[in-house]
Design an enzyme around this catalytic site. Structure first.
Site, PDB file in Angstrom:
ATOM      1  N   GLU A 104      10.673  16.263  13.800  1.00 52.45           N
ATOM      2  CA  GLU A 104      10.962  16.534  12.334  1.00 52.45           C
ATOM      3  C   GLU A 104      10.501  18.218  11.677  1.00 52.45           C
ATOM      4  O   GLU A 104       9.610  18.432  11.830  1.00 52.45           O
ATOM      5  CB  GLU A 104      10.346  15.436  11.123  1.00 52.45           C
ATOM      6  CG  GLU A 104      11.543  14.380  11.689  1.00 52.45           C
ATOM      7  CD  GLU A 104      10.601  13.239  10.679  1.00 52.45           C
ATOM      8  OE1 GLU A 104       9.790  12.576  10.644  1.00 52.45           O
ATOM      9  OE2 GLU A 104      11.160  12.400  10.267  1.00 52.45           O
ATOM     10  N   GLU A 160       9.700   1.483   9.907  1.00 54.62           N
ATOM     11  CA  GLU A 160      10.729   2.072  10.493  1.00 54.62           C
ATOM     12  C   GLU A 160      10.196   4.186  10.046  1.00 54.62           C
ATOM     13  O   GLU A 160       9.602   4.549   9.897  1.00 54.62           O
ATOM     14  CB  GLU A 160      11.464   2.139   8.472  1.00 54.62           C
ATOM     15  CG  GLU A 160      11.225   1.220   8.082  1.00 54.62           C
ATOM     16  CD  GLU A 160      13.126   1.291   8.664  1.00 54.62           C
ATOM     17  OE1 GLU A 160      13.596   2.295   8.625  1.00 54.62           O
ATOM     18  OE2 GLU A 160      14.097   0.009   9.170  1.00 54.62           O
ATOM     19  N   CYS A 197      14.053  11.353   5.729  1.00 58.06           N
ATOM     20  CA  CYS A 197      13.757  10.617   7.708  1.00 58.06           C
ATOM     21  C   CYS A 197      15.522  10.599   7.529  1.00 58.06           C
ATOM     22  O   CYS A 197      15.201  10.804   9.465  1.00 58.06           O
ATOM     23  CB  CYS A 197      12.754   9.395   7.598  1.00 58.06           C
ATOM     24  SG  CYS A 197      14.338   7.925   6.699  1.00 58.06           S
ATOM     25  N   LYS A 257       0.782  -1.175   0.175  1.00 54.41           N
ATOM     26  CA  LYS A 257      -0.028  -0.179  -0.189  1.00 54.41           C
ATOM     27  C   LYS A 257       0.867   1.567   0.151  1.00 54.41           C
ATOM     28  O   LYS A 257       1.478   1.727   0.263  1.00 54.41           O
ATOM     29  CB  LYS A 257      -0.736  -0.068   1.092  1.00 54.41           C
ATOM     30  CG  LYS A 257      -2.032   1.149   1.074  1.00 54.41           C
ATOM     31  CD  LYS A 257      -2.132   1.821   2.647  1.00 54.41           C
ATOM     32  CE  LYS A 257      -1.484   2.976   2.768  1.00 54.41           C
ATOM     33  NZ  LYS A 257      -1.289   4.226   1.642  1.00 54.41           N
TER      34      LYS A 257
HETATM   35  P1  NAP Z   1       2.242   8.757   7.194  1.00 59.49           P
HETATM   36  O1  NAP Z   1       1.652   9.580   7.968  1.00 59.49           O
HETATM   37  O2  NAP Z   1       3.028   8.115   8.465  1.00 59.49           O
HETATM   38  O3  NAP Z   1       2.727   8.165   6.085  1.00 59.49           O
HETATM   39  C1  NAP Z   1       2.965   6.701   6.077  1.00 59.49           C
HETATM   40  C2  NAP Z   1       2.119   5.965   5.181  1.00 59.49           C
HETATM   41  O4  NAP Z   1       0.956   4.812   6.099  1.00 59.49           O
HETATM   42  C3  NAP Z   1       1.499   5.665   3.785  1.00 59.49           C
HETATM   43  O5  NAP Z   1       1.044   4.970   2.591  1.00 59.49           O
HETATM   44  C4  NAP Z   1      -0.275   6.222   4.709  1.00 59.49           C
HETATM   45  O6  NAP Z   1      -1.140   6.055   4.032  1.00 59.49           O
HETATM   46  C5  NAP Z   1       0.337   5.062   5.728  1.00 59.49           C
HETATM   47  N1  NAP Z   1      -1.676   5.486   7.042  1.00 59.49           N
HETATM   48  C6  NAP Z   1      -1.450   6.505   7.451  1.00 59.49           C
HETATM   49  N2  NAP Z   1      -2.483   6.347   8.277  1.00 59.49           N
HETATM   50  C7  NAP Z   1      -2.451   5.327   8.604  1.00 59.49           C
HETATM   51  C8  NAP Z   1      -3.297   3.763   9.782  1.00 59.49           C
HETATM   52  N3  NAP Z   1      -4.298   4.903  10.564  1.00 59.49           N
HETATM   53  N4  NAP Z   1      -2.935   3.218   9.491  1.00 59.49           N
HETATM   54  C9  NAP Z   1      -1.906   2.440   8.824  1.00 59.49           C
HETATM   55  N5  NAP Z   1      -2.003   3.353   7.647  1.00 59.49           N
HETATM   56  C10 NAP Z   1      -1.096   4.632   7.837  1.00 59.49           C
HETATM   57  O7  NAP Z   1       3.921   9.251   6.994  1.00 59.49           O
HETATM   58  P2  NAP Z   1       4.494  10.350   5.445  1.00 59.49           P
HETATM   59  O8  NAP Z   1       4.057  11.436   6.027  1.00 59.49           O
HETATM   60  O9  NAP Z   1       3.807   9.324   4.546  1.00 59.49           O
HETATM   61  O10 NAP Z   1       5.719   9.984   5.596  1.00 59.49           O
HETATM   62  C11 NAP Z   1       6.686  10.899   6.546  1.00 59.49           C
HETATM   63  C12 NAP Z   1       7.217  10.098   7.321  1.00 59.49           C
HETATM   64  O11 NAP Z   1       7.445   8.455   7.743  1.00 59.49           O
HETATM   65  C13 NAP Z   1       8.606  10.957   8.471  1.00 59.49           C
HETATM   66  O12 NAP Z   1       8.387  10.899   9.722  1.00 59.49           O
HETATM   67  C14 NAP Z   1       8.971  10.546   8.285  1.00 59.49           C
HETATM   68  O13 NAP Z   1      10.440  10.892   8.580  1.00 59.49           O
HETATM   69  C15 NAP Z   1       8.742   8.778   7.701  1.00 59.49           C
HETATM   70  N6  NAP Z   1      10.180   7.970   7.019  1.00 59.49           N
HETATM   71  C16 NAP Z   1      10.554   7.452   7.936  1.00 59.49           C
HETATM   72  C17 NAP Z   1      11.517   6.085   6.811  1.00 59.49           C
HETATM   73  C18 NAP Z   1      12.814   5.051   7.458  1.00 59.49           C
HETATM   74  O14 NAP Z   1      13.436   4.284   7.295  1.00 59.49           O
HETATM   75  N7  NAP Z   1      12.783   5.480   8.753  1.00 59.49           N
HETATM   76  C19 NAP Z   1      11.792   6.684   5.960  1.00 59.49           C
HETATM   77  C20 NAP Z   1      10.924   7.352   5.152  1.00 59.49           C
HETATM   78  C21 NAP Z   1       9.886   8.552   6.078  1.00 59.49           C
HETATM   79  P3  NAP Z   1      -1.914   7.989   2.965  1.00 59.49           P
HETATM   80  O15 NAP Z   1      -0.975   8.207   2.937  1.00 59.49           O
HETATM   81  O16 NAP Z   1      -2.571   6.891   2.127  1.00 59.49           O
HETATM   82  O17 NAP Z   1      -2.861   8.201   4.452  1.00 59.49           O
END
Ligand code: NAP
Length: 473
Positions: free
Chosen positions: A377, A246, A280, A171
């Site tokens: 962040e 992650e 990230c 997804k």
């Molecule tokens: P996010 O809002 O947490 O979303 C990530 C993914 O989770 C998306 O596919 C989102 O889907 C889904 N999601 C959201 N709410 C959910 C729920 N309740 N249940 C299941 N899935 C859910 O993060 P983002 O804004 O896309 O990405 C930025 C964040 O990711 C930052 O905090 C960054 O540091 C972190 N990140 C971490 C790493 C690592 O390797 N540690 C790498 C890259 C990014 P939808 O978009 O369809 O809602």
């Protein structure tokens, strides 16, 4: 306008409702993506489970051949897929091409590593017994990926899972799902058996609940925010579902007075500004030794001011737009907050006056510890810089965060490098290196930055069960 289908059980299936996908460079909708409801996700998991028996029985070598063919399809379409990433995410084309190249590398690396899912034979403690350890694929995997590296961070899950013998229901994020559909096309063209890889989009909460609640889905691997990671941990409690997480970071970058300053400035530019600061592992806080503080700042600000901001296809562009309006508002609020608390704004701090969600590359000096940009962040091309007097003080400030994904330090002192390696609370530490990520080394965080590791042998192990066979013979 093109509506992209989903990839379900070997077929590309258009479905309603379709959601808009926006180009962050102009705020305009340029494509639509099909979505499915929770019941259809359950069907995808059932189809993946049906595919599991055949997929796990292939030799690791045969599975590796599929991965290599997918890599080759992706490589052949690199320009087109890179453009798709740039349109859905906004990043400069050169960075999207690099994302495709790294994804190809992940695929080819795990094509080989799958052959090394070794068990072991242990010298027995009891007479007449033999103790063996077997590694077996965990089963169907639910994978959830973010928008910031939409292709690479999806491949980082799919490649090791497939290599280990596990089918995947992927997804992607709603803002940037299209490159994952292109990736599914590559898998399809490579002849991957139906059900082994599927791509779903739709309401993320529902899909997450299905992944976690469905007993046929044996593992959930997630990359995204710490906030959503917390939700998944709570949901996993009922089924004790294994999770790889992650999550977010708040990386410190330390520059010591014995560092090669040119290298430190280049390293800081890479660690801070790559992907428009939306990484990230982006350096979130820069700590600079007092004797070189002014010299570092002068050189760094000059480099930041020279960055070319623009739409992905403009020649020489290095900084793209932020992903959406909320991200832009967040960056503006962080800059304003820091200045109100006494930070010096050395450049940037405002939106760029053009269509889309562009934010000026920004440097803030003397940023106080309570400023919001030091606490969480930033996810924008904004660098808060602070000075320090001793190594102990630098380490204390660096570790003063709930996160622990990556850290960076620039120094020529080999003893200090080892001390920092031991004392900085982070899963990845770049020493004189602004980009420590590579297919063959573990990637992941400590503290609230997550559970488990991706890439390297650890990344394969995340999709394997460890079984002990005790044989009396
Ligand atoms: P996010 O809002 O947490 O979303 C990530 C993914 O989770 C998306 O596919 C989102 O889907 C889904 N999601 C959201 N709410 C959910 C729920 N309740 N249940 C299941 N899935 C859910 O993060 P983002 O804004 O896309 O990405 C930025 C964040 O990711 C930052 O905090 C960054 O540091 C972190 N990140 C971490 C790493 C690592 O390797 N540690 C790498 C890259 C990014 P939808 O978009 O369809 O809602």
């Amino acid at each position: 306008m093109q509506t992209y289908p989903l990839y379900l059980n070997g077929q590309f299936v258009p479905s309603e409702p379709a959601w808009n996908v926006t180009n962050p460079a102009d705020g305009e909708v340029f494509a639509r993506i099909s979505t499915v409801n929770r019941a259809r996700v359950a069907q995808a998991i059932a189809d993946a489970h049906a595919a599991f028996a055949g997929w796990r029985q292939l030799t690791a070598k045969a599975r590796g051949e599929f991965l290599r063919r997918i890599a080759s399809e992706l490589e052949n379409r690199r320009e087109e897929v890179a453009r798709l990433i740039s349109r859905e995410n906004g990043k400069p084309l050169a960075q999207s091409l690099a994302e495709v190249a790294i994804s190809v590398d992940h695929l080819t690396w795990f094509a080989e590593e799958g052959r090394r899912a070794y068990g072991r034979i242990i010298p027995p403690q009891a007479e007449g017994k033999r103790n063996l350890v077997l590694k077996t694929p965990i089963g169907v995997v639910g994978a959830i990926s973010p928008w910031n590296f939409p292709l690479m961070l999806s491949v980082r899950k799919v490649a090791p899972a497939l290599a280990a013998g596990c089918p995947v229901v992927l997804k992607p994020a709603r803002q940037a799902p299209l490159s994952c559909i292109a990736f599914a096309e590559c898998a399809h063209a490579a002849g991957l058996p139906k059900g082994v890889l599927q791509v779903v989009c739709g309401p993320s909460g529902e899909i997450g609940e299905e992944f976690l609640g469905n007993p046929l889905c044996r593992k959930v691997t997630f990359t995204g925010s710490t906030e959503v990671g917390r939700i998944l941990i709570r949901q996993a409690a009922d089924t004790i579902k294994p999770l790889s997480l992650e999550l977010g970071g708040n990386a410190p970058l330390l520059v010591f007075d014995d560092a090669d300053l040119d290298l430190a400035v280049e390293g800081a530019m890479l660690a801070k500004m790559r992907n428009t600061g939306q990484s990230c592992i982006a350096a979130n806080r820069l700590f600079v030794h007092r004797p070189v503080y002014d010299r570092f700042l002068a050189a760094f600000v000059a480099r930041v001011k020279a960055l070319k901001v623009g739409e992905y296809s403009e020649p020489g562009v290095e900084i793209g737009p932020l992903i959406d309006r909320a991200a832009l508002d967040h960056a503006l609020a962080l800059a304003q907050d820091a200045v109100q608390r006494g930070a010096r704004l050395l450049c940037g701090g405002h939106r760029v006056e053009r269509k889309g969600f562009f934010f000026e590359p920004t440097v803030l000096a003397d940023v106080p510890a309570d400023a919001l940009c030091r606490r969480g962040e930033i996810f924008a091309p904004m660098a808060p810089v602070v000075t320090f007097d001793t190594e102990a003080e630098a380490v204390q400030m660096a570790n003063d965060t709930v996160h622990g994904l990556s850290a960076y330090a620039f120094t020529r002192d080999i003893g200090r490098m080892f001390r920092l390696g031991e004392n900085l609370e982070a899963g990845m530490i770049g020493l004189n290196d602004g980009l420590p990520t590579t297919s063959n080394a573990p990637f992941g965080g400590v503290k609230q930055s997550g559970w488990g590791r991706e890439l390297a042998s650890e990344g394969l192990d995340a999709f394997l069960e460890t079984k002990h066979l005790s044989v009396r013979c």
